[in-house]
Design a protein around this motif. Structure first.
Motif, short mmCIF file in Angstrom:
data_model
loop_
_atom_site.label_atom_id
_atom_site.label_comp_id
_atom_site.label_asym_id
_atom_site.label_seq_id
_atom_site.Cartn_x
_atom_site.Cartn_y
_atom_site.Cartn_z
N ASN A 35 8.97 -0.87 -0.71
CA ASN A 35 8.31 -1.57 -1.80
C ASN A 35 7.47 -0.61 -2.63
OD1 ASN A 35 7.51 -3.70 -3.41
ND2 ASN A 35 6.65 -4.92 -1.76
N ALA A 36 7.01 -1.09 -3.80
CA ALA A 36 6.15 -0.27 -4.65
C ALA A 36 4.83 0.01 -3.94
CB ALA A 36 5.88 -1.00 -5.97
N GLY A 37 4.24 1.18 -4.22
CA GLY A 37 2.98 1.56 -3.60
C GLY A 37 3.12 1.84 -2.12
N SER A 38 4.28 2.38 -1.70
CA SER A 38 4.56 2.59 -0.27
C SER A 38 5.23 3.93 -0.05
CB SER A 38 5.48 1.48 0.27
OG SER A 38 4.96 0.20 -0.01
N SER A 39 5.23 4.37 1.21
CA SER A 39 5.92 5.60 1.57
C SER A 39 6.46 5.48 2.99
CB SER A 39 4.98 6.81 1.49
OG SER A 39 3.94 6.74 2.45
N VAL A 40 7.50 6.25 3.28
CA VAL A 40 8.06 6.31 4.63
C VAL A 40 8.31 7.78 4.97
CG1 VAL A 40 10.42 5.91 3.76
CG2 VAL A 40 9.90 5.53 6.18
N ARG A 41 7.90 8.18 6.15
CA ARG A 41 8.04 9.56 6.63
C ARG A 41 9.08 9.55 7.76
NH1 ARG A 41 5.05 12.99 10.28
NH2 ARG A 41 4.85 15.13 9.46
N TYR A 42 10.07 10.42 7.70
CA TYR A 42 11.21 10.32 8.61
C TYR A 42 11.87 11.69 8.80
CZ TYR A 42 13.26 10.51 3.98
OH TYR A 42 13.57 10.90 2.70
N PRO A 43 12.60 11.90 9.90
CA PRO A 43 13.36 13.14 10.08
C PRO A 43 14.62 13.12 9.22
CG PRO A 43 12.85 12.07 12.19
CD PRO A 43 12.61 11.06 11.11
N ALA A 44 14.96 14.25 8.67
CA ALA A 44 16.21 14.33 7.91
C ALA A 44 17.40 14.13 8.83
CB ALA A 44 16.31 15.68 7.20
N GLY A 83 -7.13 -13.03 -4.28
CA GLY A 83 -7.17 -11.61 -3.96
C GLY A 83 -5.82 -11.07 -3.57
N GLU A 84 -5.08 -11.82 -2.74
CA GLU A 84 -3.75 -11.40 -2.32
C GLU A 84 -2.79 -11.38 -3.50
OE1 GLU A 84 -3.76 -13.12 2.26
OE2 GLU A 84 -3.43 -14.49 0.58
N LEU A 85 -2.88 -12.40 -4.33
CA LEU A 85 -2.03 -12.46 -5.52
C LEU A 85 -2.32 -11.28 -6.44
CD1 LEU A 85 -1.19 -15.56 -7.63
CD2 LEU A 85 -2.17 -13.59 -8.75
N ALA A 86 -3.60 -10.97 -6.64
CA ALA A 86 -3.99 -9.87 -7.52
C ALA A 86 -3.48 -8.54 -6.99
CB ALA A 86 -5.50 -9.84 -7.69
N ASN A 87 -3.59 -8.31 -5.68
CA ASN A 87 -3.13 -7.05 -5.10
C ASN A 87 -1.64 -6.85 -5.31
OD1 ASN A 87 -5.65 -6.30 -4.15
ND2 ASN A 87 -5.35 -7.24 -2.14
N GLU A 88 -0.88 -7.92 -5.12
CA GLU A 88 0.58 -7.80 -5.24
C GLU A 88 0.99 -7.54 -6.69
OE1 GLU A 88 4.56 -9.89 -3.35
OE2 GLU A 88 2.59 -10.77 -3.04
#
Length: 388
Positions: free
Chosen positions: A207-216, A328-333
């Protein structure tokens, strides 16, 4: 034709405007129409009809009760009831929670805004803020080099990285043994969700505003990735190599399954929601075994609760589902998706929302809907102010 007729009947039923004959016709159509076909029709309406955010329990609770009672009256065989009633209940609840029926019935439920009626707050904004149309994701290599998607092909060839971009935009790692290297895929705010296929075949939606760290490349040992923000995973089954996801202070361990991880720091504790299979969700010394339809929450105490999984993965399927969400939850999304800043009046803190919004809607459309719910909107540059 049948689906169009059913949509019309559902709309009238939601507004308590069906005759007895039409009511019986509607339930027979539901019984005779494949669940997937009905849901597909409503999803299409979601993308092309102005949605509604208001959650009106006094209106929809009786609607749900009538739906259950009248379905009982016309059931054909005992064996047919459970699945059809469950689906009907989900449809009726959707009207109150995710907005699927409400979307189809918008013209019955809300006063429409004519082309000449433009809210003042929206009229003041000359340049529209549109929904993301491309992914701005970046791959960061172990040496710190950052590679944008449009230059990935050249960089991958130059550095001998077995990765490419498929025709549908998926980032694909080949199952080819390479030097053990850790990569990070970062999808910033204001960016479309991106799909990643790891070297073992596991599919990841980020999703937007996210990251995933993984082995190649996953070796002979276990498989582990780290998620910050939100990701949906369909893990390739491999009994000899368990798969684990680290998010905040939690670890989710699986062999092969489908689940969603939400670890946004502005969204409370880490939440893991299971769609298929089984997972063990752990935080510190505590752990719970999740079954499909359950969500684990790593708050002060590790707990699990039943949830509507379709709401949880709505972001992956192209829409927002504001299920009893706070302002607040709506605004964050919305802030993450449109890459804006949102400030809201504390007086709105008690408001709860239902309904759904297509993620390809521009911000001005969202503002119009909020205006319908008696929330004043003022947009200054890329900052949205919400007040009573």
């Amino acid at each position: 034709m049948t689906s169009n007729r059913l949509t019309i009947l559902l709309s009238k039923y939601a507004d308590n405007n069906l005759s007895a004959a039409e009511t019986e016709e509607m339930f027979h159509l539901i019984a005779e129409t494949p669940d997937a076909a009905v849901r597909e029709e409503l999803t299409l309406l979601l993308k092309h009809t102005q949605p509604v955010l208001v959650y009106d329990e006094q209106r929809w609770a009786p609607t749900l009760q009538r739906a259950i009672e009248r379905a009982e009256a016309i059931r054909k065989t005992p064996s047919q009831v459970p699945s059809k009633l469950i689906f009907l209940r989900k449809l009726a609840v959707a009207a109150a929670v995710t907005g699927l029926i409400a979307l189809a019935a918008y013209q019955f439920l809300q006063p429409s805004t004519t082309k000449n009626e433009t809210p003042k707050a929206i009229a003041q904004q000359t340049k529209p803020i549109v929904a993301p149309i491309i992914s701005k994701a970046v791959v960061t290599l172990e040496d710190g080099t950052s590679i944008s998607l449009d230059s990935l092909h050249v960089a991958a060839a130059k550095k001998s990285i077995p990765v490419s971009i498929a025709d549908d935009g998926t980032l694909v790692y080949e199952e080819k043994e390479v030097t053990a290297a850790i990569h990070t895929l970062t999808n910033p705010r204001g960016s479309k969700a991106i799909q990643l296929r790891l070297s073992d075949g596991t599919q990841v939606w980020l999703n937007a505003g996210s990251s995933v760290r993984y082995p190649a490349f996953f070796g002979a040992g276990g498989r582990q990735v780290e998620v910050n923000g939100e990701a949906y995973l369909e893990v390739a089954k491999d009994v000899s190599r368990p798969f684990s996801v680290v998010a905040g202070n939690t670890i989710t361990t699986v062999l092969g399954t489908h689940f969603n991880v939400n670890s946004y720091t502005d969204n409370g504790p880490v939440k893991v929601t299971l769609l298929e299979g089984s997972v063990r969700f752990s935080a510190g010394e505590s752990s719970v075994l999740l079954e499909p339809g359950e969500q684990g929450i790593a708050g002060n105490k590790l707990v699990k609760i039943p949830v509507d999984v379709e709401d949880v993965v709505a972001w992956k399927n192209g829409y927002f589902a504001f299920t009893h969400q706070s302002i607040g939850e709506l605004a964050n999304e919305l802030a993450r998706w449109y890459d804006i800043t949102i400030h809201f009046d504390p007086a709105l803190a008690g408001r709860r929302f239902g309904g759904g919004i297509a993620r390809d809607a521009d911000l001005q459309q969202v503002m119009r809907i909020l205006e319908e719910t008696k929330i004043k909107c003022r947009l200054e540059g890329r900052t949205l102010y919400l007040s009573k």
